[in-house]
Design an enzyme around this catalytic site. Structure first.
Site, PDB file in Angstrom:
ATOM      1  N   GLY A 125     -13.038   6.160  -0.159  1.00 26.76           N
ATOM      2  CA  GLY A 125     -13.072   5.107   0.861  1.00 26.76           C
ATOM      3  C   GLY A 125     -14.256   4.822   1.770  1.00 26.76           C
ATOM      4  O   GLY A 125     -14.137   4.613   2.925  1.00 26.76           O
ATOM      5  N   THR A 168     -16.484   2.462   1.630  1.00 29.58           N
ATOM      6  CA  THR A 168     -16.911   0.840   1.652  1.00 29.58           C
ATOM      7  C   THR A 168     -16.745   0.500   3.228  1.00 29.58           C
ATOM      8  O   THR A 168     -17.249  -0.636   3.417  1.00 29.58           O
ATOM      9  CB  THR A 168     -16.067   0.063   0.617  1.00 29.58           C
ATOM     10  OG1 THR A 168     -14.662   0.165   1.035  1.00 29.58           O
ATOM     11  CG2 THR A 168     -16.372   0.404  -0.808  1.00 29.58           C
ATOM     12  N   ASN A 178     -10.652  10.569   2.467  1.00 31.29           N
ATOM     13  CA  ASN A 178     -10.371   9.517   3.566  1.00 31.29           C
ATOM     14  C   ASN A 178      -9.619   8.197   3.303  1.00 31.29           C
ATOM     15  O   ASN A 178      -9.163   7.474   4.078  1.00 31.29           O
ATOM     16  CB  ASN A 178     -11.877   9.151   4.178  1.00 31.29           C
ATOM     17  CG  ASN A 178     -11.865   7.902   4.979  1.00 31.29           C
ATOM     18  OD1 ASN A 178     -11.455   7.926   6.037  1.00 31.29           O
ATOM     19  ND2 ASN A 178     -12.369   6.949   4.320  1.00 31.29           N
ATOM     20  N   TYR A 237       4.111   4.503   7.574  1.00 33.21           N
ATOM     21  CA  TYR A 237       2.663   4.800   7.845  1.00 33.21           C
ATOM     22  C   TYR A 237       2.505   6.548   8.111  1.00 33.21           C
ATOM     23  O   TYR A 237       2.026   7.153   7.727  1.00 33.21           O
ATOM     24  CB  TYR A 237       2.015   4.040   8.505  1.00 33.21           C
ATOM     25  CG  TYR A 237       0.472   4.323   8.847  1.00 33.21           C
ATOM     26  CD1 TYR A 237      -0.487   4.576   7.539  1.00 33.21           C
ATOM     27  CD2 TYR A 237       0.205   4.828  10.086  1.00 33.21           C
ATOM     28  CE1 TYR A 237      -1.874   5.071   7.809  1.00 33.21           C
ATOM     29  CE2 TYR A 237      -1.269   5.494  10.456  1.00 33.21           C
ATOM     30  CZ  TYR A 237      -2.078   5.661   9.311  1.00 33.21           C
ATOM     31  OH  TYR A 237      -3.521   5.996   9.434  1.00 33.21           O
ATOM     32  N   PRO A 254      -7.152  11.495  13.591  1.00 34.81           N
ATOM     33  CA  PRO A 254      -7.888  10.618  14.749  1.00 34.81           C
ATOM     34  C   PRO A 254      -6.708   9.831  15.130  1.00 34.81           C
ATOM     35  O   PRO A 254      -5.752   9.429  14.741  1.00 34.81           O
ATOM     36  CB  PRO A 254      -8.819   9.732  14.037  1.00 34.81           C
ATOM     37  CG  PRO A 254      -9.030  10.083  12.651  1.00 34.81           C
ATOM     38  CD  PRO A 254      -7.796  10.908  12.281  1.00 34.81           C
ATOM     39  N   THR A 273     -12.190   0.018  13.322  1.00 39.13           N
ATOM     40  CA  THR A 273     -12.642   0.064  12.185  1.00 39.13           C
ATOM     41  C   THR A 273     -12.004  -1.154  11.332  1.00 39.13           C
ATOM     42  O   THR A 273     -11.232  -2.088  12.341  1.00 39.13           O
ATOM     43  CB  THR A 273     -12.295   1.266  11.187  1.00 39.13           C
ATOM     44  OG1 THR A 273     -10.864   1.375  11.187  1.00 39.13           O
ATOM     45  CG2 THR A 273     -12.721   2.510  11.516  1.00 39.13           C
TER      46      THR A 273
HETATM   47  P1  NDP Z   1     -10.997   1.036   7.020  1.00 41.79           P
HETATM   48  O1  NDP Z   1     -10.083  -0.151   6.608  1.00 41.79           O
HETATM   49  O2  NDP Z   1     -12.161   0.544   7.769  1.00 41.79           O
HETATM   50  O3  NDP Z   1     -11.517   1.939   5.601  1.00 41.79           O
HETATM   51  C1  NDP Z   1     -10.414   1.981   4.580  1.00 41.79           C
HETATM   52  C2  NDP Z   1     -11.066   2.524   3.364  1.00 41.79           C
HETATM   53  O4  NDP Z   1     -10.220   3.017   2.438  1.00 41.79           O
HETATM   54  C3  NDP Z   1     -12.033   1.506   2.522  1.00 41.79           C
HETATM   55  O5  NDP Z   1     -13.211   2.176   2.165  1.00 41.79           O
HETATM   56  C4  NDP Z   1     -11.224   1.067   1.344  1.00 41.79           C
HETATM   57  O6  NDP Z   1     -12.016   0.771   0.462  1.00 41.79           O
HETATM   58  C5  NDP Z   1     -10.427   2.425   1.081  1.00 41.79           C
HETATM   59  N1  NDP Z   1      -9.171   2.092   0.399  1.00 41.79           N
HETATM   60  C6  NDP Z   1      -7.981   1.563   0.801  1.00 41.79           C
HETATM   61  N2  NDP Z   1      -7.150   1.475  -0.166  1.00 41.79           N
HETATM   62  C7  NDP Z   1      -7.814   1.967  -1.288  1.00 41.79           C
HETATM   63  C8  NDP Z   1      -7.232   2.089  -2.604  1.00 41.79           C
HETATM   64  N3  NDP Z   1      -6.282   1.460  -3.219  1.00 41.79           N
HETATM   65  N4  NDP Z   1      -8.123   2.481  -3.604  1.00 41.79           N
HETATM   66  C9  NDP Z   1      -9.620   3.012  -3.056  1.00 41.79           C
HETATM   67  N5  NDP Z   1      -9.976   2.890  -1.952  1.00 41.79           N
HETATM   68  C10 NDP Z   1      -9.170   2.541  -1.009  1.00 41.79           C
HETATM   69  O7  NDP Z   1     -10.215   1.975   7.612  1.00 41.79           O
HETATM   70  P2  NDP Z   1     -10.438   3.262   8.242  1.00 41.79           P
HETATM   71  O8  NDP Z   1     -11.864   3.772   8.084  1.00 41.79           O
HETATM   72  O9  NDP Z   1      -9.959   3.548   9.788  1.00 41.79           O
HETATM   73  O10 NDP Z   1      -9.553   4.176   7.469  1.00 41.79           O
HETATM   74  C11 NDP Z   1      -9.966   5.471   6.946  1.00 41.79           C
HETATM   75  C12 NDP Z   1      -8.799   6.485   6.940  1.00 41.79           C
HETATM   76  O11 NDP Z   1      -8.514   6.757   8.337  1.00 41.79           O
HETATM   77  C13 NDP Z   1      -7.590   6.223   6.660  1.00 41.79           C
HETATM   78  O12 NDP Z   1      -6.733   7.301   5.612  1.00 41.79           O
HETATM   79  C14 NDP Z   1      -6.713   5.926   7.911  1.00 41.79           C
HETATM   80  O13 NDP Z   1      -5.121   5.974   7.537  1.00 41.79           O
HETATM   81  C15 NDP Z   1      -7.245   6.839   8.614  1.00 41.79           C
HETATM   82  N6  NDP Z   1      -6.903   6.691   9.982  1.00 41.79           N
HETATM   83  C16 NDP Z   1      -7.465   5.749  10.510  1.00 41.79           C
HETATM   84  C17 NDP Z   1      -7.309   5.419  12.092  1.00 41.79           C
HETATM   85  C18 NDP Z   1      -8.104   4.243  12.604  1.00 41.79           C
HETATM   86  O14 NDP Z   1      -7.284   4.209  13.764  1.00 41.79           O
HETATM   87  N7  NDP Z   1      -8.822   3.490  12.381  1.00 41.79           N
HETATM   88  C19 NDP Z   1      -6.853   6.639  12.815  1.00 41.79           C
HETATM   89  C20 NDP Z   1      -6.376   7.752  12.018  1.00 41.79           C
HETATM   90  C21 NDP Z   1      -6.525   7.725  10.764  1.00 41.79           C
HETATM   91  P3  NDP Z   1     -11.727  -0.365  -0.777  1.00 41.79           P
HETATM   92  O15 NDP Z   1     -10.825  -1.508   0.236  1.00 41.79           O
HETATM   93  O16 NDP Z   1     -13.167  -0.933  -0.981  1.00 41.79           O
HETATM   94  O17 NDP Z   1     -10.887   0.042  -1.781  1.00 41.79           O
HETATM   95  C1  8X3 Z   2      -4.221   5.067  12.714  1.00 46.71           C
HETATM   96  C2  8X3 Z   2      -3.775   5.322  14.193  1.00 46.71           C
HETATM   97  O1  8X3 Z   2      -2.012   4.906  15.797  1.00 46.71           O
HETATM   98  O2  8X3 Z   2      -2.299   3.105  14.306  1.00 46.71           O
HETATM   99  O3  8X3 Z   2      -3.934   6.342  12.031  1.00 46.71           O
HETATM  100  O4  8X3 Z   2      -1.204   4.986  13.814  1.00 46.71           O
HETATM  101  S1  8X3 Z   2      -2.449   4.551  14.570  1.00 46.71           S
END
Ligand code: NDP
Ligand code: 8X3
Length: 252
Positions: free
Chosen positions: A7, A9, A85, A151, A181, A186
């Site tokens: 992930g 990108t 991730n 989720y 986190p 993002t």
């Molecule tokens: P983004 O949406 O910015 O990034 C998500 C990434 O996951 C992208 O690069 C996307 O790539 C990849 N991804 C999603 N689905 C697929 C798939 N089916 N196959 C391959 N790659 C996939 O979100 P975040 O950076 O915030 O999220 C990253 C991680 O952090 C996640 O696991 C999320 O649950 C976790 N998280 C986020 C929080 C937040 O508040 N932002 C808090 C806590 C945890 P592409 O679409 O190119 O495939």
């Molecule tokens: C992403 C943070 O609080 O939206 O994991 O679940 S929250």
């Protein structure tokens, strides 16, 4: 040293890949969007001089995932750190009103996808008697919140997998860290709200959310402790957030 970041990108994965590369690591970057992978790879190579290998696959597709890892060229097989991730939330609904398509997307990506890539990479680490897996969990994997149901369940599963991996991999000298986190700005909310930009923006208004760089910083810190030190579980939130439900937002 080689880090594989799923992930990459967008968001946390992209920041993490850049941070590792800036510190002298070569990176394997994965995701579904080839243009973004290409842009990131050239950014890494131009800015840091490190190598970036792109792997384009949908992490929900088991054969595509194992095929990509099995097909790694010899010089890329010695993966020191796997950052699990890739993940998403899809929708925010009461459980009794949830869309099963959203449920499947989250379970298949956040749980099964993480398992598929880990299953492919772990034997490479075991063969070398070392390695480090960093799973990106969430505060949603520590406490449930209203409308978070599925989720939250996927992130509770990530928490259980981190604990289980740490036990099962103990004899192989492989470290397992869970980084959990709170709200980080993002594309996460844009994806959760299916492209609704104003709703996504609102999620981060009235306080200073975490940034993707803040999370990357913690991942990198965990990955660079001395070999005998394993940080097990790190929960981080914005200062304005105490739990998924308690967020101090300023009006206006
Ligand atoms: P983004 O949406 O910015 O990034 C998500 C990434 O996951 C992208 O690069 C996307 O790539 C990849 N991804 C999603 N689905 C697929 C798939 N089916 N196959 C391959 N790659 C996939 O979100 P975040 O950076 O915030 O999220 C990253 C991680 O952090 C996640 O696991 C999320 O649950 C976790 N998280 C986020 C929080 C937040 O508040 N932002 C808090 C806590 C945890 P592409 O679409 O190119 O495939
Ligand atoms: C992403 C943070 O609080 O939206 O994991 O679940 S929250």
């Amino acid at each position: 040293m080689i880090a594989l970041i799923t992930g990459a990108t967008s968001g946390i994965g992209k920041s993490t890949a850049l941070l590792f590369a800036r510190n002298g690591w070569d990176v394997i970057i994965t995701g579904r969007r080839p243009d973004r992978l290409k842009d990131l790879a050239s950014h890494v190579e131009k800015e840091t001089g490190r190598k970036a290998l792109r792997l384009e696959f949908d992490i929900r597709e088991r054969k595509a995932v194992s095929g990509a890892i099995d097909g790694l060229p010899a010089e890329w097989r010695e993966i020191d750190v796997l950052v699990n991730n890739a993940g998403l939330a899809s929708g925010l609904s009461l459980i009794q009103e949830g869309d099963p398509d959203d449920w499947e997307k989250m379970i298949d990506t956040n749980v099964k996808g993480l398992l598929y890539i880990s299953r492919a990479v772990m034997p490479l680490m075991i063969a070398r008697g070392k390695g480090h897996i960093v799973n990106i969990g969430s505060i949603a994997g520590k406490e449930a919140y209203r409308k978070g149901n599925v989720y939250c369940s996927t992130k509770f599963a990530v928490d259980a997998l981190s604990r289980s991996m740490r036990i099962d991999l103990l004899e192989h000298g492989i470290r397992v860290t869970s980084v959990n986190p709170g709200a980080a700005e993002t594309e996460f909310s844009l994806v959760r709200f299916k492209g609704d930009e104003s709703r996504a923006k609102k999620t981060y208004q009235g306080y200073d959310p975490l940034t993707a760089d803040d999370v990357a910083d913690v991942v990198y810190y965990a990955a660079t402790r001395p070999a005998h030190v394993c940080l097990n579980d790190i929960t981080m939130t914005p200062t304005a957030q105490a739990s998924p439900a308690y967020m101090y937002k300023k009006e206006g």
